[in-house]
Write a protein that holds these residues in place. Structure first.
Motif, PDB file in Angstrom:
ATOM      1  N   LEU A   1      -0.475   3.584   3.645  1.00  0.00           N
ATOM      2  CA  LEU A   1      -0.225   2.382   2.842  1.00  0.00           C
ATOM      3  C   LEU A   1      -1.446   2.022   1.996  1.00  0.00           C
ATOM      4  CD1 LEU A   1       1.767   0.185   5.382  1.00  0.00           C
ATOM      5  CD2 LEU A   1       2.641   1.214   3.272  1.00  0.00           C
ATOM      6  N   SER A   2      -2.629   2.150   2.568  1.00  0.00           N
ATOM      7  CA  SER A   2      -3.858   1.880   1.808  1.00  0.00           C
ATOM      8  C   SER A   2      -3.993   2.856   0.646  1.00  0.00           C
ATOM      9  CB  SER A   2      -5.087   1.983   2.708  1.00  0.00           C
ATOM     10  OG  SER A   2      -5.099   0.960   3.650  1.00  0.00           O
ATOM     11  N   PHE A   3      -3.675   4.118   0.899  1.00  0.00           N
ATOM     12  CA  PHE A   3      -3.715   5.131  -0.158  1.00  0.00           C
ATOM     13  C   PHE A   3      -2.763   4.758  -1.299  1.00  0.00           C
ATOM     14  CE2 PHE A   3      -1.553   8.885  -1.894  1.00  0.00           C
ATOM     15  CZ  PHE A   3      -2.607   9.524  -2.514  1.00  0.00           C
ATOM     16  N   LEU A   4      -1.544   4.359  -0.942  1.00  0.00           N
ATOM     17  CA  LEU A   4      -0.564   3.984  -1.967  1.00  0.00           C
ATOM     18  C   LEU A   4      -1.041   2.773  -2.766  1.00  0.00           C
ATOM     19  CD1 LEU A   4       2.761   4.464   0.032  1.00  0.00           C
ATOM     20  CD2 LEU A   4       1.769   6.003  -1.686  1.00  0.00           C
TER      21      LEU A   4
ATOM     22  N   LYS B   1      -3.633   3.714  -5.276  1.00  0.00           N
ATOM     23  CA  LYS B   1      -3.035   4.415  -6.412  1.00  0.00           C
ATOM     24  C   LYS B   1      -2.160   3.504  -7.263  1.00  0.00           C
ATOM     25  CE  LYS B   1      -4.994   8.229  -5.503  1.00  0.00           C
ATOM     26  NZ  LYS B   1      -6.113   8.636  -6.325  1.00  0.00           N
ATOM     27  N   GLY B   2      -2.056   2.220  -6.872  1.00  0.00           N
ATOM     28  CA  GLY B   2      -1.332   1.240  -7.676  1.00  0.00           C
ATOM     29  C   GLY B   2       0.143   1.086  -7.376  1.00  0.00           C
ATOM     30  N   LEU B   3       0.629   1.726  -6.319  1.00  0.00           N
ATOM     31  CA  LEU B   3       2.058   1.630  -6.024  1.00  0.00           C
ATOM     32  C   LEU B   3       2.465   0.231  -5.593  1.00  0.00           C
ATOM     33  CD1 LEU B   3       4.587   3.433  -5.991  1.00  0.00           C
ATOM     34  CD2 LEU B   3       4.289   3.583  -3.537  1.00  0.00           C
TER      35      LEU B   3
ATOM     36  N   GLN C   1      13.440  -3.139 -10.213  1.00  0.00           N
ATOM     37  CA  GLN C   1      12.234  -3.899 -10.584  1.00  0.00           C
ATOM     38  C   GLN C   1      11.527  -4.572  -9.406  1.00  0.00           C
ATOM     39  OE1 GLN C   1      11.163  -3.325 -13.742  1.00  0.00           O
ATOM     40  NE2 GLN C   1      12.975  -2.048 -13.717  1.00  0.00           N
ATOM     41  N   CYS C   2      11.994  -4.346  -8.192  1.00  0.00           N
ATOM     42  CA  CYS C   2      11.331  -4.884  -6.998  1.00  0.00           C
ATOM     43  C   CYS C   2       9.945  -4.247  -6.878  1.00  0.00           C
ATOM     44  CB  CYS C   2      12.179  -4.556  -5.758  1.00  0.00           C
ATOM     45  SG  CYS C   2      11.461  -5.079  -4.197  1.00  0.00           S
ATOM     46  N   LYS C   3       8.971  -5.003  -6.396  1.00  0.00           N
ATOM     47  CA  LYS C   3       7.619  -4.473  -6.223  1.00  0.00           C
ATOM     48  C   LYS C   3       7.238  -4.316  -4.752  1.00  0.00           C
ATOM     49  CE  LYS C   3       5.549  -6.009 -10.539  1.00  0.00           C
ATOM     50  NZ  LYS C   3       4.397  -6.708 -11.133  1.00  0.00           N
ATOM     51  N   GLU C   4       8.222  -4.347  -3.889  1.00  0.00           N
ATOM     52  CA  GLU C   4       7.960  -4.193  -2.462  1.00  0.00           C
ATOM     53  C   GLU C   4       8.354  -2.784  -2.017  1.00  0.00           C
ATOM     54  OE1 GLU C   4       9.142  -7.391   0.178  1.00  0.00           O
ATOM     55  OE2 GLU C   4       9.495  -8.629  -1.606  1.00  0.00           O
ATOM     56  N   TRP C   5       7.375  -2.043  -1.510  1.00  0.00           N
ATOM     57  CA  TRP C   5       7.574  -0.683  -1.049  1.00  0.00           C
ATOM     58  C   TRP C   5       7.271  -0.608   0.438  1.00  0.00           C
ATOM     59  CZ3 TRP C   5       9.524   2.853  -4.446  1.00  0.00           C
ATOM     60  CH2 TRP C   5       9.506   2.491  -5.795  1.00  0.00           C
TER      61      TRP C   5
END
Length: 125
Positions: free
Chosen positions: A27-30, A33-35, A44-48
């Protein structure tokens, strides 16, 4: 060793190396990288989110991948993937586990797996 045994050993090494990554590290890596700030292309949700049955390591998917090469032929290869998905619609993003390891832990022995896998795939073309 025959070619099939060598390939099975490479798959095992991918899975073994990928299991060294924790959910928090992935999760920190993502996020780095701006995910975490990227909207889903579909809703358009910004929750991954990341799936983890064990609760410690991200789930890994093994897939056969057919990739194009300079020769014009397609060569199947089995790859380990980390993945994350959109909490709004389930849109899924997959990442080569060995490549993620190379970026996350460049000095670790596991980081060399991406280069080794690339060589195996190129030699198969």
């Amino acid at each position: 060793m025959d070619k099939e045994t060598i390939e099975h050993q490479a798959y095992y090494e991918q899975l073994k190396a990928a299991s060294t990554v924790t959910v928090d590290e992935f999760l920190s890596f993502l996020e780095e990288k701006g995910l975490d700030d990227m909207p889903c292309e579909l809703c358009q949700c910004k929750e991954w989110a990341v799936s983890s049955l064990a609760g410690t390591a991200p789930d890994i998917v093994m897939k056969n991948v057919c990739g194009g090469h300079d020769t014009g032929f397609y060569t199947p290869t089995k790859r380990a993937f980390f993945y994350c998905f959109c909490m709004g619609c389930g849109n899924t993003k997959e990442f080569y586990a060995d490549y993620v390891l190379k970026l996350m832990k460049p000095e670790s022995p596991e980081a060399a797996l991406f280069d080794e896998r690339f060589e195996v795939d190129r030699d198969r073309a």
